[in-house]
Structure formats: structure tokens, C-alpha cells
Design a protein around this motif. Structure first.
Motif, PDB file in Angstrom:
ATOM      1  N   ASN A   1     -21.513   4.758  52.663  1.00  0.00           N
ATOM      2  CA  ASN A   1     -22.464   5.850  52.478  1.00  0.00           C
ATOM      3  C   ASN A   1     -22.314   6.546  51.127  1.00  0.00           C
ATOM      4  O   ASN A   1     -22.766   7.673  50.955  1.00  0.00           O
ATOM      5  N   ILE A   2     -21.696   5.878  50.168  1.00  0.00           N
ATOM      6  CA  ILE A   2     -21.500   6.452  48.833  1.00  0.00           C
ATOM      7  C   ILE A   2     -22.399   5.742  47.824  1.00  0.00           C
ATOM      8  O   ILE A   2     -22.346   4.515  47.695  1.00  0.00           O
ATOM      9  N   GLN A   3     -23.233   6.516  47.127  1.00  0.00           N
ATOM     10  CA  GLN A   3     -24.104   5.995  46.068  1.00  0.00           C
ATOM     11  C   GLN A   3     -24.944   4.803  46.537  1.00  0.00           C
ATOM     12  O   GLN A   3     -25.055   3.777  45.852  1.00  0.00           O
ATOM     13  N   THR A   4     -25.537   4.960  47.704  1.00  0.00           N
ATOM     14  CA  THR A   4     -26.302   3.848  48.290  1.00  0.00           C
ATOM     15  C   THR A   4     -27.525   3.470  47.455  1.00  0.00           C
ATOM     16  O   THR A   4     -27.946   2.315  47.467  1.00  0.00           O
TER      17      THR A   4
ATOM     18  N   SER B   1     -27.731   3.781  44.126  1.00  0.00           N
ATOM     19  CA  SER B   1     -27.347   3.576  42.737  1.00  0.00           C
ATOM     20  C   SER B   1     -27.451   2.104  42.347  1.00  0.00           C
ATOM     21  O   SER B   1     -27.188   1.215  43.166  1.00  0.00           O
TER      22      SER B   1
ATOM     23  N   THR C   1     -17.292  14.369  51.628  1.00  0.00           N
ATOM     24  CA  THR C   1     -17.989  13.168  51.171  1.00  0.00           C
ATOM     25  C   THR C   1     -19.125  13.520  50.216  1.00  0.00           C
ATOM     26  O   THR C   1     -19.263  12.917  49.141  1.00  0.00           O
ATOM     27  N   LYS C   2     -19.925  14.509  50.596  1.00  0.00           N
ATOM     28  CA  LYS C   2     -21.100  14.871  49.791  1.00  0.00           C
ATOM     29  C   LYS C   2     -20.735  15.413  48.416  1.00  0.00           C
ATOM     30  O   LYS C   2     -21.399  15.117  47.419  1.00  0.00           O
TER      31      LYS C   2
ATOM     32  N   GLN D   1     -19.003  11.609  46.676  1.00  0.00           N
ATOM     33  CA  GLN D   1     -20.154  11.141  45.897  1.00  0.00           C
ATOM     34  C   GLN D   1     -19.902  11.277  44.403  1.00  0.00           C
ATOM     35  O   GLN D   1     -20.334  10.429  43.602  1.00  0.00           O
TER      36      GLN D   1
ATOM     37  N   GLY E   1     -17.924   8.410  43.294  1.00  0.00           N
ATOM     38  CA  GLY E   1     -18.824   7.259  43.244  1.00  0.00           C
ATOM     39  C   GLY E   1     -19.733   7.294  42.030  1.00  0.00           C
ATOM     40  O   GLY E   1     -20.017   6.252  41.414  1.00  0.00           O
ATOM     41  N   GLU E   2     -20.194   8.487  41.662  1.00  0.00           N
ATOM     42  CA  GLU E   2     -21.027   8.644  40.470  1.00  0.00           C
ATOM     43  C   GLU E   2     -20.267   8.247  39.205  1.00  0.00           C
ATOM     44  O   GLU E   2     -20.823   7.635  38.281  1.00  0.00           O
TER      45      GLU E   2
END
Length: 528
Positions: A437-440, A442, A504-505, A509, A512-513
Motif C-alpha cells: 500500500n505504499i506509492q501504489t 507511482s 503509514t500515511k 509514504q 516510499g516517495e
């Protein structure tokens, strides 16, 4: 159709964004207001040129959380090999009479296999869910479908196939490979060389149709080891799901009686909660007896306390006395389970297992396991002053890593014959495991393979969650085909408790960015 001047402006803006350096892209992320008091440690390392292309506090120690598992599991992969298989064997200590009576004991000897469960698929792979059942309490948590006692059932059926119809002696589990009793530091599951269904009983709670009604419980596996007294009720629709296990009583036969209390919000989905079994050995013994009975064998639970001298009984562990054996899938599959879902119990077991089997130290297998890891990392040429570890999973207060040490470890692993196994066991950004659920959305989704880590504590002063450690470390295949190793750590970031997904948010994230920024950033010229 855009006016000509506006179209040119848009194209210039896109070109400017594309030209931004990796440093500029990272700066935009880490200077956000939510990270004002936080600390970042970052390094990106080009595996072709063997040089760091970006560093920030790379030589400082950071709380790594579960990225620690990269070292634990990588060590195991190197020392055991991708094809290593765990063996769980069942022996008899007496003869089998013509009427099918075993005159002695039946002993299941634990071999440290962490997957005596329903993970094993028909093709020999091990299945996993992105949010593992050990991390219970979320609507997204799932247990792998199937019978959690599948391997225990298989062993019982093999015993029956040997012509055994009654066991006159005891049914025992020899779990002396390494000591049982310590709890892994992430979820509190008891560490043991015997692991049935991850030493968990899954309790799925569903609200009633109306507020005030009794919550329904689905228990898996259903076993005599634990009896749940359901006192949970259905709460208001806007209430929080709160299910707890209280007043756990150990009965004379080693089974448990537990009260289930709390509430589930009406109209909301069911949630899986985990009862962590206090005694994995007794849990395995009782489930084994039950499956033996299902296979048509008369067997009783062994009495407690049982001070069996397994060292003396080991003389019976011969090929002639072997009545059943389960051989695990290759270790490459177990590696994938542990790293994809960050399985704490499996990683916490590994230093014990290595110390007991390869280190041949049953007195202090944990230290022996870390000694093996130390020697492996030292031979890899790493400066271990940039590393500190106290358990296999990353929950220890002693866990600290410098990003530079991490990327050099990852670079070393990238040169090893088993690298593809190691690489493919990692979560994939936006696709699976703890990165599902991270950077889906991207462009980097599917191109970042990395281990996550999360560590936090309640801040009573401000009533928020202090994320003391959030990490992401692994590999990137960039947009232009470069291969990077990287480590990103964010420590000491406060997030609100009102949103259970805030970590997570906000932090997950962001990490992940940063990885995604490296995926698409143009390569920096030497000297810049």
C-alpha cells in the motif's frame, strides 16, 4: 486545446521537474513541517560504479526496526543455503505389537521449522498475506486460507500408515533444540523450536446485527488446548474495535481457559485477533494427539508436569525407529515469508536456530547465532562499528544501523550467488508484502524491492505516537536501468493516534516517495 503560451509553460514546468536532482527531490520531502523535529539518515549507492550517489547522515546510527531482518535472514541464507530444508520427525521408543499397539512413547522432535502450518501450497511454495495474522487487530489482517494444522495432520496420517492403532505410552514433543519461553519483541509470540500456526490461535470476531448483541467468534484451529469464554458484545457503529484476552487460566492438563472481552462496532467488518499460545510445546502435543485420534489412533494427552529427559531418549532417534517425517519447502520460500510480511517470530528464531545447529551451542544458542552472524559480516568486509543488534527481528532496544553500513551490506549481497533469491524475497513497492500500500500509483511501483521497518511508542505528554524508527532498505532498478542499493531511515517523528494508519500515511509514504525519487531522478554528474 491549450493556448500556445500556456502549453509552452506546462512543458517547461515538466522539464524543470524532470531535471531536478535527487538531492532537490529529497529535500522537498524531508523539509515538510511534519518532519521538523525528525532525523533522516539516507544513502543511495550505485552498484555499477560502486559509489554513493547521495548521502545524508549516512554514518550516524538510526533505529532500524525490522530492516534488521535483512541481516538476520541474509546471514541464514548464506550459511544454510537457499535449498536448505527443515526436518520434523516422529520417533517411537517401543515396539509395534501385532494388534497395532505401540508399547512405548511417540515423540515428535522439533527441528526449528517455522512453517508447520497451512502456508505450504500444492506446488511447494509458501503462501503469505500482505498483513500477516501475527499483526492482528486490523480489518486488513488475514490468515492464509486452509487448515492451520495441515502439517500436524500429515504427520498423524503417516503414523497411522505405519500400522499404529494405539499408543500405550505418551505422546511427547521434544522441543529441546533451543530453549522455549522468550517472547519475540514485536508481537509477543513465544519463541520455540516447535511452531504450529506461528504459535497463534486465530480468533476472528464479528459484530452482531444489532448493538448490544454478542460478538460471534470463529476459532482457528479449534483445539482442546484453549477454551474461549465469549464475553464480547457489539458496540455503537462509531466505537473502536477492542477485543482482549483476559484471565488466562492454566488448567491441570496444560490447557487454557480464557475470557474474550471487549466490543466490535455494529455494521463494521470482522477482524482477526491473535491469541498467542503460552506454551508452544503443549499446544503442539495436544493438537498432535487430536490429529492422531482423527487418524484412527487411540492416544491420550501426556500428564503434566512431564520432566522427560529427552537427552536420554534421543538414543531412540534412529532410522529404524522413525515413523513419520515432514520435510519443509526450501529455505528460499521461508526467506520470502519472513521478509515479505516481516514475520517477527520467524526472524527471532533464526539466531537461536543457527546457534544450536551450526554453532552447536545449546547452552547459549542465541549468542552463538550472533557470533556466526558477526563472523559472516566481518568476512564480508563490513565495518561493524556501524551496527548493533540484540534480536533477530529488530525489536531490541539495542538495534541501530548506519545507512552506509546497510548499503555496503546490500552491495555485498548483490555479488553473492544467492542474490536473486534474496532480492526476490523482498516486498515490492506498491505490489506486495509490507509495501503493498505504499506509492501504489507511482511510476516506481514494481521497481523498488525493499524491507520495511516500524518502531514506535506512546507519547503520554502529547497523547500521540512517537515513531522512533521507520526504515526502508533494499534495491532499485531505476528508470534508466541503473541498479541501486539504498537505506532510508526516519527517526523521531510524531504522528496522531486518532488515525491508526497515520504512521503509514505520513512516514511510510514519505520513505516510499524518497525511493521513488531515486527511481526517476537523472544520474548526477561526478563531482555534483
Amino acid at each position: 486545446m491549450l493556448p500556445c503560451r500556456r502549453l509552452v509553460a506546462v512543458l517547461m514546468l515538466c522539464a524543470t521537474a524532470a531535471a531536478q536532482t535527487l538531492s532537490q527531490r529529497i529535500d522537498k520531502i524531508i523539509t515538510r513541517p511534519e518532519f521538523l523535529h525528525g532525523m533522516f539518515g539516507i544513502e543511495f549507492y550505485d552498484l555499477q560504479s560502486n559509489r554513493a550517489i547521495y548521502q545524508l547522515n549516512a554514518d550516524k546510527l538510526f533505529t532500524p526496526a525490522s530492516t534488521t531482518k535483512l541481516f538476520t535472514e541474509g546471514t541464514a541464507l548464506q550459511l544454510l543455503g537457499a535449498d536448505y530444508r527443515f526436518h520434523t520427525r516422529v520417533y517411537r521408543t517401543g515396539n509395534i505389537a501385532p494388534d497395532g499397539t505401540l508399547t512405548g512413547d511417540l515423540i515428535l522432535v522439533a527441528g526449528g521449522d517455522p512453517d508447520l502450518s497451512n502456508r505450504i501450497q500444492p506446488d511447494g511454495t509458501l503462501a503469505f498475506e500482505n498483513e500477516d495474522h501475527a499483526y492482528a487487530g486490523s480489518p486488513d489482517t488475514r490468515a492464509v486460507p486452509g487448515d492451520p494444522l495441515a502439517v500436524i495432520k500429515e504427520l498423524a496420517q503417516k503414523v497411522a500408515a505405519k500400522g499404529i492403532k494405539r499408543i500405550a505410552g505418551r505422546v511427547l514433543v521434544d522441543a529441546t533444540l533451543f530453549p522455549e519461553g522468550e517472547k519475540e519483541l514485536g508481537t509477543g509470540v513465544v519463541i520455540s523450536p516447535i511452531v504450529v500456526n506461528d504459535n497463534i490461535v486465530d480468533v476472528t470476531a464479528s459484530p452482531a446485527a444489532a448493538q448490544g448483541g454478542a460478538v460471534s467468534l470463529n476459532i482457528s484451529p479449534q483445539t482442546a488446548y484453549v477454551h474461549f469464554v465469549n464475553k464480547a458484545t457489539t458496540g455503537a457503529a462509531d466505537s473502536d474495535p477492542e477485543i482482549h484476552f483476559r484471565d488466562d487460566v492454566t488448567n491441570p492438563d496444560g490447557s487454557h481457559t480464557v475470557n474474550v472481552v471487549g466490543s466490535m462496532p455494529v455494521g463494521k467488518p470482522q477482524i482477526l485477533f491473535a491469541y498467542r499460545v503460552p506454551s508452544p510445546t503443549r499446544f503442539a502435543e495436544m493438537t498432535f494427539v487430536e490429529e492422531l485420534r482423527q487418524a484412527g489412533i487411540t492416544a491420550d494427552f501426556a500428564p503434566l508436569p512431564d520432566n522427560t529427559n529427552f537427552s536420554a531418549m534421543a538414543a531412540a532417534y534412529t532410522p529404524e525407529d522413525l515413523v513419520a517425517e515432514h520435510v519443509s519447502p526450501p529455505f528460499a520460500q521461508e526467506l520470502k515469508v519472513t521478509l515479505k510480511v516481516s514475520q517477527n517470530l520467524h526472524a527471532s528464531m533464526m539466531p537461536y536456530f543457527l546457534g544450536a545447529t551450526l554453532g552447536h551451542d545449546k547452552a547459549n544458542p542465541l549468542q552463538a547465532g550472533f557470533d556466526l552472524e558477526h563472523d559472516f559480516l566481518q568476512k564480508a568486509g563490513l565495518d561493524l562499528s556501524g551496527a548493533s543488534q540484540g534480536d533477530g527481528a529488530g525489536g531490541s532496544q539495542a538495534a541501530f544501523y548506519a545507512p552506509d553500513l546497510v548499503v555496503h551490506y546490500l552491495a555485498y549481497m548483490a555479488r553473492q550467488p544467492n542474490f536473486q533469491v534474496f532480492h526476490d524475497a523482498l516486498p515490492i513497492l506498491g505490489h506486495d508484502g509490507t509495501l503493498y500500500n505504499i506509492q501504489t500509483g507511482s511510476p516506481a511501483a514494481g521497481h523498488v524491492f525493499a524491507k520495511t521497518g516500524t518502531f514506535g511508542a506512546y507519547n503520554a505528554l502529547d497523547k500521540n505516537l512517537m515513531v522512533t524508527g521507520k526504515g526502508l532498505a533494499g534495491y532499485i532498478t531505476t528508470q534508466d536501468g541503473r541498479q541501486l542499493a539504498f537505506a532510508i531511515y526516519a527517526n523521531r517523528v510524531a504522528v496522531p493516534l486518532s488515525d491508526p494508519e497515520a504512521t503509514t500515511k505520513i512516514v511510510g509514504q514519505a520513505l516510499g516517495e524518497i525511493a521513488a525519487a531515486a527511481y526517476s531522478a537523472p544520474p548526477e554528474r561526478p563531482g555534483h
